[in-house]
Structure formats: C-alpha cells, structure tokens
Design a protein around this motif. Structure first.
Motif, PDB file in Angstrom:
ATOM      1  N   TRP A   1     -85.466  91.738 -34.432  1.00 28.59           N
ATOM      2  CA  TRP A   1     -84.418  92.485 -33.732  1.00 28.59           C
ATOM      3  C   TRP A   1     -83.058  92.216 -34.379  1.00 28.59           C
ATOM      4  O   TRP A   1     -82.268  93.138 -34.583  1.00 28.59           O
ATOM      5  CB  TRP A   1     -84.344  92.082 -32.259  1.00 28.59           C
ATOM      6  N   LEU A   2     -82.801  90.968 -34.684  1.00 31.00           N
ATOM      7  CA  LEU A   2     -81.521  90.605 -35.268  1.00 31.00           C
ATOM      8  C   LEU A   2     -81.332  91.243 -36.641  1.00 31.00           C
ATOM      9  O   LEU A   2     -80.258  91.755 -36.952  1.00 31.00           O
ATOM     10  CB  LEU A   2     -81.413  89.075 -35.372  1.00 31.00           C
TER      11      LEU A   2
ATOM     12  N   SER B   1     -78.219  89.828 -43.902  1.00 27.96           N
ATOM     13  CA  SER B   1     -78.981  90.088 -42.670  1.00 27.96           C
ATOM     14  C   SER B   1     -80.280  89.290 -42.653  1.00 27.96           C
ATOM     15  O   SER B   1     -80.656  88.726 -41.619  1.00 27.96           O
ATOM     16  CB  SER B   1     -79.317  91.570 -42.548  1.00 27.96           C
TER      17      SER B   1
ATOM     18  N   SER C   1     -81.148  86.393 -39.925  1.00 22.19           N
ATOM     19  CA  SER C   1     -82.324  86.558 -39.076  1.00 22.19           C
ATOM     20  C   SER C   1     -83.366  85.476 -39.363  1.00 22.19           C
ATOM     21  O   SER C   1     -84.066  85.030 -38.447  1.00 22.19           O
ATOM     22  CB  SER C   1     -82.934  87.945 -39.252  1.00 22.19           C
TER      23      SER C   1
ATOM     24  N   SER D   1     -82.462  82.441 -37.458  1.00 22.33           N
ATOM     25  CA  SER D   1     -82.743  82.531 -36.023  1.00 22.33           C
ATOM     26  C   SER D   1     -84.208  82.219 -35.720  1.00 22.33           C
ATOM     27  O   SER D   1     -84.551  81.983 -34.560  1.00 22.33           O
ATOM     28  CB  SER D   1     -82.387  83.912 -35.493  1.00 22.33           C
TER      29      SER D   1
END
Length: 68
Positions: free
Chosen positions: A28-29, A43, A47, A50
C-alpha cells in the motif's frame, strides 16, 4: 504456537481486515508513494523499510496472545 489468523475471525470482521491491511502495508505504501510522484527507487526503499514494522507488529501480537 503459530498464529494462523483464523482466530481473529471469531472477533468479527474488523480484526481480519486490520490484519490484512497491516500485512500488505509495504505494498500500500509503495503504491501511494508512486502515485504521489515520488521516485520509484525511493518509494521502494521506504516501503521496504516499513516491512520491519509488520514483523514487529506480528511478534507483538503473538507475544500478547501467548501471555494471556
């Protein structure tokens, strides 16, 4: 004891949805950051970082269930 996730279904649909969102948090991130126009490599790095949050959350939940 391994957690198969089916125990969360007895508490209603919200625990199941919450677990689904947490497990797919890196995806999602990445999609949100990529959609905002952030560089693909940045990105992916954010991510990927995370993903450790997901592991910590799952370990916390397992430890919490084992102490009860």
């Amino acid at each position: 004891m391994l957690d198969d996730g089916s125990v969360d279904l007895f508490g209603g649909i919200w625990p199941f949805i919450r677990r689904f969102l947490i497990v797919f948090l890196p995806l999602w991130l990445f999609l949100i950051l990529h959609n905002l126009g952030v560089n693909v490599i940045i990105s992916a790095i954010i991510s990927g970082a995370s993903a450790s949050t997901v592991v910590v959350f799952e370990k916390f939940k397992l430890r919490q269930e084992n102490t009860d």
